[in-house]
Design a protein around this motif. Structure first.
Motif, PDB file in Angstrom:
ATOM      1  N   ILE A  19      -2.550  -1.509  -9.906  1.00  0.00           N
ATOM      2  CA  ILE A  19      -2.786  -0.905  -9.620  1.00  0.00           C
ATOM      3  C   ILE A  19      -3.888   0.064  -8.725  1.00  0.00           C
ATOM      4  N   ILE A  55      -3.238   2.499  -4.030  1.00  0.00           N
ATOM      5  CA  ILE A  55      -2.675   3.576  -4.014  1.00  0.00           C
ATOM      6  C   ILE A  55      -3.689   4.581  -3.580  1.00  0.00           C
ATOM      7  N   ARG A 107       1.024  -1.176   0.049  1.00  0.00           N
ATOM      8  CA  ARG A 107      -0.108   0.030   0.046  1.00  0.00           C
ATOM      9  C   ARG A 107       0.557   1.027  -0.021  1.00  0.00           C
ATOM     10  N   MET A 108       0.154   2.070  -0.373  1.00  0.00           N
ATOM     11  CA  MET A 108       0.973   3.658  -0.419  1.00  0.00           C
ATOM     12  C   MET A 108       0.166   4.774  -0.550  1.00  0.00           C
ATOM     13  N   GLU A 109       0.234   5.569   0.537  1.00  0.00           N
ATOM     14  CA  GLU A 109      -0.443   6.938   0.538  1.00  0.00           C
ATOM     15  C   GLU A 109       0.381   8.509  -0.082  1.00  0.00           C
ATOM     16  N   VAL A 140      -6.316   2.760  -7.340  1.00  0.00           N
ATOM     17  CA  VAL A 140      -5.981   3.858  -7.435  1.00  0.00           C
ATOM     18  C   VAL A 140      -7.474   4.397  -6.158  1.00  0.00           C
TER      19      VAL A 140
END
Length: 211
Positions: free
Chosen positions: A191, A142, A116-118, A193
């Protein structure tokens, strides 16, 4: 009668000896991991349009019921070989946070894709290049929060699909290119988003050499 009985006894001994001999590799018993791997290949092939829903269901059931590696091999014989996922000496992180108010951030070269990305940007730019990234999981989530002047660029490659249908755009531009995955490349990473654009731009594209 005695001779016949003795001969039968010898035949049984020989049969037992043969049954304990070496087994061909393709006749080895399949493990749960072997079955799961074949199911994944079959599902990927169906997602690419190579199998109909009926064929997908039939092959999944056959894979889960397979007893040997030979049984599993017949289910993927007419499907393209799936690329082996690279093994990274560094385990993937569960969460990576990127927050920039002024300035720029670049992730390029080989790096391990987290789960995960923030990403939160305001009057700042971020470039995340997946060209040489090490992919260890099938999905990356994301969450973006792009304020005024906060621009995010994702550079992807064939085999990576970006889905941004749930991004809320209040101000700014959202551009995903190419909009569809190349059917000649199996999906290696999806991915997903989510988040919002409050004045920043979010762009997804291939490297310029592939455009």
């Amino acid at each position: 009668m005695g001779r016949t009985g003795q001969a039968g006894f010898v035949d049984k001994q020989q049969s037992a000896a043969e049954s304990t001999g070496p087994v061909a590799a393709e006749d080895m018993r399949a493990s749960n991991a072997d079955r799961d791997q074949v199911v994944e290949i079959i599902r990927d092939a169906a997602a690419e349009g190579r199998l109909t829903p009926e064929e997908l269901e039939q092959r999944e059931q056959s894979a889960l019921a397979a007893r040997t590696l030979r049984d599993l091999a017949t289910l993927t014989r007419d499907l393209p070989e799936q690329p082996k996922r690279a093994k990274s000496p560094v385990p993937a992180k569960d969460l990576v946070k990127i927050e920039k108010r002024i300035g720029s951030v670049e992730w390029v070269g080989p790096w391990v894709v987290p789960r995960r990305m923030e990403i939160k940007l305001t009057v700042g730019n971020a470039k995340i290049d997946f060209s040489d990234a090490v992919v260890t999981d099938d999905v990356l989530s994301i969450d973006v929060d792009l304020g005024i002047g906060g621009d995010l660029l994702l550079i992807t490659r064939p085999g990576i699909v970006v889905v941004a249908n749930e991004v809320i755009v209040r101000m700014g531009d959202l551009k995903v290119r190419p909009p569809e995955q190349d059917p000649n490349h199996p999906v290696d990473l999806r991915i997903e988003v989510t988040g919002r654009l409050r004045g920043g731009d979010f762009v997804v594209r291939y490297p310029r050499s592939l455009r």
